[in-house]
Design a protein around this motif. Structure first.
Motif, PDB file in Angstrom:
ATOM      1  N   HIS A 252      39.237  38.552  35.769  1.00 28.88           N
ATOM      2  CA  HIS A 252      41.104  39.007  34.285  1.00 28.88           C
ATOM      3  C   HIS A 252      40.585  40.633  33.835  1.00 28.88           C
ATOM      4  N   LEU A 253      41.242  41.680  33.863  1.00 26.35           N
ATOM      5  CA  LEU A 253      41.438  43.335  33.083  1.00 26.35           C
ATOM      6  C   LEU A 253      42.316  42.416  32.281  1.00 26.35           C
TER       7      LEU A 253
ATOM      8  N   SER B  79      37.406  39.600  42.915  1.00 23.71           N
ATOM      9  CA  SER B  79      36.129  40.866  42.551  1.00 23.71           C
ATOM     10  C   SER B  79      36.523  41.934  43.199  1.00 23.71           C
ATOM     11  N   THR B  80      36.593  41.620  44.404  1.00 20.95           N
ATOM     12  CA  THR B  80      36.758  42.934  45.283  1.00 20.95           C
ATOM     13  C   THR B  80      37.525  44.137  44.919  1.00 20.95           C
ATOM     14  N   VAL B  81      39.033  43.762  44.906  1.00 22.55           N
ATOM     15  CA  VAL B  81      40.207  44.694  44.360  1.00 22.55           C
ATOM     16  C   VAL B  81      39.779  44.453  42.700  1.00 22.55           C
TER      17      VAL B  81
ATOM     18  N   ASN C 149      37.786  49.185  39.324  1.00 19.86           N
ATOM     19  CA  ASN C 149      37.239  50.038  37.757  1.00 19.86           C
ATOM     20  C   ASN C 149      36.718  50.943  38.962  1.00 19.86           C
ATOM     21  N   LYS C 150      36.892  51.645  39.706  1.00 15.21           N
ATOM     22  CA  LYS C 150      36.655  52.615  40.177  1.00 15.21           C
ATOM     23  C   LYS C 150      37.923  54.056  39.636  1.00 15.21           C
TER      24      LYS C 150
ATOM     25  N   ASP D 161      37.719  44.263  30.281  1.00 12.78           N
ATOM     26  CA  ASP D 161      37.357  43.399  30.513  1.00 12.78           C
ATOM     27  C   ASP D 161      36.740  41.948  30.837  1.00 12.78           C
ATOM     28  N   LEU D 162      37.524  41.001  31.391  1.00 13.54           N
ATOM     29  CA  LEU D 162      37.845  39.744  30.157  1.00 13.54           C
ATOM     30  C   LEU D 162      36.771  38.929  31.031  1.00 13.54           C
TER      31      LEU D 162
END
Length: 72
Positions: free
Chosen positions: A38-39, A14-16, A21-22, A33-34
């Motif tokens: 996962h993205l 979640s941190t990465v 996202n930034k 955004d799954l």
């Protein structure tokens, strides 16, 4: 009409994901955004995302000037 996009599923913590996202705010490469880890991102952006994430994580890593405990 069906629209197909070539992409890559990226698994990260979640941190990465927050860092990615930034980065996405500057250059739109996230297709979907799954879930929490996962993205689905544009395949063309994979290398750039890797480089940028590594650079940001390196900048935000604490580095001590002390020698490792086993060194004399």
């Amino acid at each position: 009409m069906v629209k197909a996009l070539k992409g890559v599923i990226l698994k990260c913590d979640s941190t990465v994901k927050q860092v990615i996202n930034k980065l996405n705010e500057r250059k739109q490469f996230i297709i979907e955004d799954l879930d929490d880890t996962h993205l689905f991102i544009d395949a063309k952006a994979v290398e750039e995302v890797k480089i940028e994430v590594e650079k940001l994580l390196e900048e935000n890593t604490y580095k001590s000037d002390l020698p490792p405990p086993n060194e004399k």
